[in-house]
Design a protein around this motif. Structure first.
Motif, PDB file in Angstrom:
ATOM      1  N   HIS A  46       0.839  -1.196   0.000  1.00  0.00           N
ATOM      2  CA  HIS A  46       0.000   0.000   0.000  1.00  0.00           C
ATOM      3  C   HIS A  46       0.875   1.247   0.000  1.00  0.00           C
ATOM      4  N   ALA A  50      -2.939   5.314  -0.116  1.00  0.00           N
ATOM      5  CA  ALA A  50      -3.877   4.227   0.190  1.00  0.00           C
ATOM      6  C   ALA A  50      -4.060   4.084   1.695  1.00  0.00           C
ATOM      7  N   TRP A  80      -9.986  -1.971   0.164  1.00  0.00           N
ATOM      8  CA  TRP A  80      -8.752  -1.575  -0.513  1.00  0.00           C
ATOM      9  C   TRP A  80      -8.957  -1.396  -2.012  1.00  0.00           C
TER      10      TRP A  80
END
Length: 154
Positions: A46, A50, A80
């Protein structure tokens, strides 16, 4: 000082001023460019953007939980996969969410902290303390990613 004030103060420290362990999240974010924000530290990991978007989502979940709006279940695949928010907009939304969540915690009736959280089998107190811990965890990741990427460009 009551328990809600203590939790709100801890959240404030983590996000804005003087946590015991290092820089607050606001200081970390102030050093992140939009290019750095979207750069993952390694393939498949990530990015800072994010992670901040994830924190924003959870802030809003915590802030909106009530008797009529149960705390939602975590769905990592869906969470996500949310479309990315442009960095400057994301930071602005985070700042607003951070302030609103701190106010929600600060104004929450201390006598209601032991009440069961709608949608869960634990009390509001666990959720509010959890969002502080959650923020510390991801702030550490953001600091580490910033450091990793900065060391590559040195």
């Amino acid at each position: 000082m009551n328990q809600t004030q203590r939790i709100a103060n801890a959240y404030h420290a983590v996000t804005l001023k003087d946590p015991w362990y290092g820089p607050p999240l606001a200081d970390l974010l102030a050093k992140v460019s939009s290019e750095l924000a979207i750069t993952p530290p390694i393939p498949g990991a990530h990015s800072i953007s994010a992670l901040l978007q994830h924190l924003l989502l959870w802030n809003e979940r915590v802030r909106s939980t009530s008797e009529t709006h149960p705390f939602p279940r975590w769905d990592p695949e869906k969470e996500w996969a949310e479309p990315s928010i442009p960095w400057n907009e994301l930071v602005a939304r985070w700042n607003q969410s951070r302030d609103l969540l701190e106010a929600r915690i600060r104004n929450f009736p201390p006598e209601d902290l032991p009440k069961q959280l709608p949608g869960r089998d634990y009390p509001y107190e666990v959720m509010f303390e959890g969002i502080v811990q959650h923020t510390v965890w991801h702030a550490g990741q953001i600091a580490m990613i910033s450091s990793m990427i900065a060391s590559r460009s040195s």
